[in-house]
Structures are given as structure tokens and as C-alpha cells.
Write a protein that holds these residues in place. Structure first.
Motif, short mmCIF file in Angstrom:
data_model
loop_
_atom_site.label_atom_id
_atom_site.label_comp_id
_atom_site.label_asym_id
_atom_site.label_seq_id
_atom_site.Cartn_x
_atom_site.Cartn_y
_atom_site.Cartn_z
N MET A 1 0.79 -1.07 -0.06
CA MET A 1 0.02 0.08 0.11
C MET A 1 1.02 1.14 -0.13
N ASN A 2 0.34 2.40 -0.49
CA ASN A 2 1.05 3.86 -0.45
C ASN A 2 0.21 4.54 0.54
N PHE A 3 1.09 5.15 1.41
CA PHE A 3 0.45 6.18 2.39
C PHE A 3 1.01 7.49 2.19
N GLY A 4 -0.03 8.48 2.39
CA GLY A 4 0.53 9.60 2.34
C GLY A 4 0.70 10.19 4.03
N GLY A 5 2.05 10.74 4.36
CA GLY A 5 2.26 11.10 5.59
C GLY A 5 2.27 12.72 5.71
N ILE A 6 1.50 13.43 6.15
CA ILE A 6 1.54 14.61 6.35
C ILE A 6 2.11 15.35 7.61
N LEU A 7 3.17 16.09 7.65
CA LEU A 7 4.04 16.23 8.61
C LEU A 7 3.20 17.76 9.14
N ALA A 8 2.78 17.66 10.41
CA ALA A 8 2.03 19.03 10.73
C ALA A 8 2.50 19.25 12.28
N GLY A 9 3.79 18.87 12.58
CA GLY A 9 3.98 18.56 14.19
C GLY A 9 4.63 19.98 14.49
N GLY A 10 5.06 20.91 13.65
CA GLY A 10 5.78 22.20 14.18
C GLY A 10 4.52 23.34 14.68
N GLN A 11 4.87 24.38 15.47
CA GLN A 11 4.14 25.45 15.85
C GLN A 11 4.21 26.49 15.11
N GLY A 12 5.21 26.83 14.06
CA GLY A 12 5.32 27.97 13.13
C GLY A 12 5.60 29.05 14.10
N THR A 13 6.73 29.12 14.54
CA THR A 13 7.04 30.48 15.31
C THR A 13 7.56 31.46 14.22
N ARG A 14 7.99 31.28 13.12
CA ARG A 14 8.49 32.06 12.27
C ARG A 14 7.29 32.94 11.63
N MET A 15 5.97 32.45 11.71
CA MET A 15 4.95 32.98 11.27
C MET A 15 4.67 34.30 12.23
N GLY A 16 5.14 34.41 13.17
CA GLY A 16 4.82 35.66 14.14
C GLY A 16 3.75 35.17 15.00
N ASP A 55 0.31 16.94 20.09
CA ASP A 55 -0.96 16.01 20.82
C ASP A 55 -1.92 16.95 21.24
N ASN A 56 -1.57 18.48 21.28
CA ASN A 56 -3.02 19.18 22.07
C ASN A 56 -3.71 19.70 20.80
N TRP A 57 -3.33 19.26 19.55
CA TRP A 57 -3.87 19.86 18.35
C TRP A 57 -4.60 18.66 17.81
N GLN A 78 -0.41 11.43 16.87
CA GLN A 78 0.29 12.19 17.41
C GLN A 78 1.88 12.46 16.69
N GLY A 79 2.42 13.90 16.46
CA GLY A 79 3.67 13.95 16.05
C GLY A 79 4.79 13.81 17.05
N GLY A 80 6.22 13.94 16.74
CA GLY A 80 6.92 13.75 17.64
C GLY A 80 7.74 15.10 17.95
N SER A 81 8.91 15.11 18.74
CA SER A 81 9.52 16.21 19.19
C SER A 81 10.27 16.80 18.13
#
Length: 237
Positions: A1-16, A55-57, A78-81
Motif C-alpha cells: 500500500m501507499n500512504f501519504g504522511g502529512i507532517l504537521a508537528g511544528g508550531q510555526g514560530t516564524r509566522m509571528g 498532541d494538543n492539536w 501524534q507527531g514527535g519532538s
């Protein structure tokens, strides 16, 4: 099987200063992350999509996926550190569902919403040929190396230089094995997942990216993405 892994673990601090991590900010009529997920959902070469978030999102992400996608092929975990820990969480989730040696995961930044169907398809096809696959575009500017940040130590040949994008794709079990075999020193110098394979002298194939496969990191990026989205909408009309 082929899986899409969407990585959304960041908090985006550079966005302000924002109330939401950057992947949840609105781009047009829906969040950035939804644009990205949708491209994987409509891909004929992707069987399931796994979205890794802090985890909190998790609950928030599930709510917006239910609102905009209404598709049971999306799984929120849940994403990782770190980025590579997040990829490992995605791979472990897949391996618990299926232990097939040929399972492929196409990992992609949640904040690159303009990924194309061609890029996804090419990643899956090339991943069957190589140990791993990276999506890149040729470097258009001269690359200057400085080891101390004060003087130039090297100017590589521009024709041999590429800028990395995502997706990056791997066979799931092989990534787990390679990552677990890294020393702690090797893990400290990782810049992205494909470097796991470079360190172990494995073959990493190249897939042609696109200039517009941009990563939305700053407020300026978000403004540019909105302009791009408006242009795409106007072309469709």
C-alpha cells in the motif's frame, strides 16, 4: 500500500504572533493543511493519509478534517519532538496496520499546499527503484558555503546543486530500520529524513519539484500563497 504522511508537528514560530499554528491558518476558504490533505485524498496512487500533529492539536485537526474532507481514509496521530521523530511515528503507525515490506510512505510538509498530482505519482514510482526519494528543484542562484559565517570556504558548482522540497518518500520498514541503526551522533546532524540514507550510503533518487511547491513559513509566504490561490481560481473560471 501507499500512504501519504502529512507532517504537521511544528508550531510555526516564524509566522509571528498567531492564535493558531501556521498549518491551521486560513488560505482562501479553508485551512492550509486541508488544501494539502485534499491533494493526497484525490491521488489515485495513495491508499490512506496519516496526519501527524502536536498532541494538543489532535482534536482540533480531527474537527476540521471532518468539516472539510468527510473521508475515512484520513487518520490523525501524534507527531514527535522533531521532524524525524514525527516521520517515525507515522511509519510505526503504518507498520502496526500492515507489515508489508513494500509499503511506501510519501511524507510531505502540511504547509506546502500546492503539491501536484504529478509530484505525488513520481514519488511513488521512483521509490520502487531507489532506497529513498527526494523532491528537488535546481538551484538558480550561486550557492556559497561558509563554515564560520564570516568568510567563504567553498563555492560549489551550481549545476550540481539542488534545493530540497517535499515530498520525501521511503519504504516504511526500511526507514524504521535505517533510523534505528543511526548512532546518537548521526541523529544530531540530521537535517532531513533523506540524510538518514545518505549517511548509510544508500541511493536517494530525485524527483523534479516545482517552484510553486512552496513552503508557507512566514507572513510574506502566506501573502504569496493567497495570490497564487487567487490566480489558480481565476484560471479555473
Amino acid at each position: 500500500m501507499n500512504f501519504g504522511g502529512i507532517l504537521a508537528g511544528g508550531q510555526g514560530t516564524r509566522m509571528g504572533k498567531t492564535d493558531l499554528p501556521k498549518q491551521f491558518l486560513m488560505l482562501g476558504e479553508k485551512p492550509i493543511i486541508i488544501h494539502t490533505i485534499e491533494q493526497f485524498l484525490v491521488s489515485p496512487v495513495i491508499d490512506e493519509v496519516i496526519v501527524a500533529v502536536p498532541d494538543n492539536w489532535i482534536s482540533y485537526t480531527q474537527d476540521i478534517v471532518d468539516k472539510y474532507c468527510s473521508n475515512n481514509s484520513v487518520h490523525i496521530i501524534q507527531g514527535g519532538s522533531s521532524r524525524n521523530d514525527t516521520i517515525m511515528n507515522v511509519c510505526k503507525y503504518i507498520s502496526e496496520k500492515s507489515n508489508d515490506e513494500e509499503n511506501i510512505v510519501v511524507t510531505h510538509d502540511a504547509v506546502r499546499p500546492f503539491i501536484t498530482q504529478r509530484i505525488i505519482k513520481d514519488n511513488v514510482e521512483e521509490c520502487r527503484k531507489y532506497d529513498a526519494v527526494d523532491t528537488v528543484i535546481p538551484a538558480t542562484d550561486t550557492i556559497v558555503e561558509s563554515k564560520n559565517g564570516e568568510v567563504i570556504s567553498n563555492i560549489p558548482i551550481r549545476g550540481e546543486m539542488y534545493q530540497g522540497q517535499t515530498p520525501q518518500s521511503f519504504k516504511v520498514k526500511e526507514f524504521i530500520n535505517q533510523y534505528n541503526n543511526l548512532t546518537e551522533e548521526e541523529k544530531q546532524i540530521l537535517t532531513d529524513a533523506c540524510k538518514v540514507y545518505v549517511l548509510k550510503q544508500k541511493q536517494v533518487g530525485l524527483v523534479k519539484g516545482e517552484l510553486y511547491n512552496m513552503k508557507i513559513t512566514t507572513k510574506h509566504d502566506l501573502k504569496m500563497a493567497k495570490l497564487m490561490l487567487n490566480n489558480l481560481d481565476n484560471e479555473e473560471v
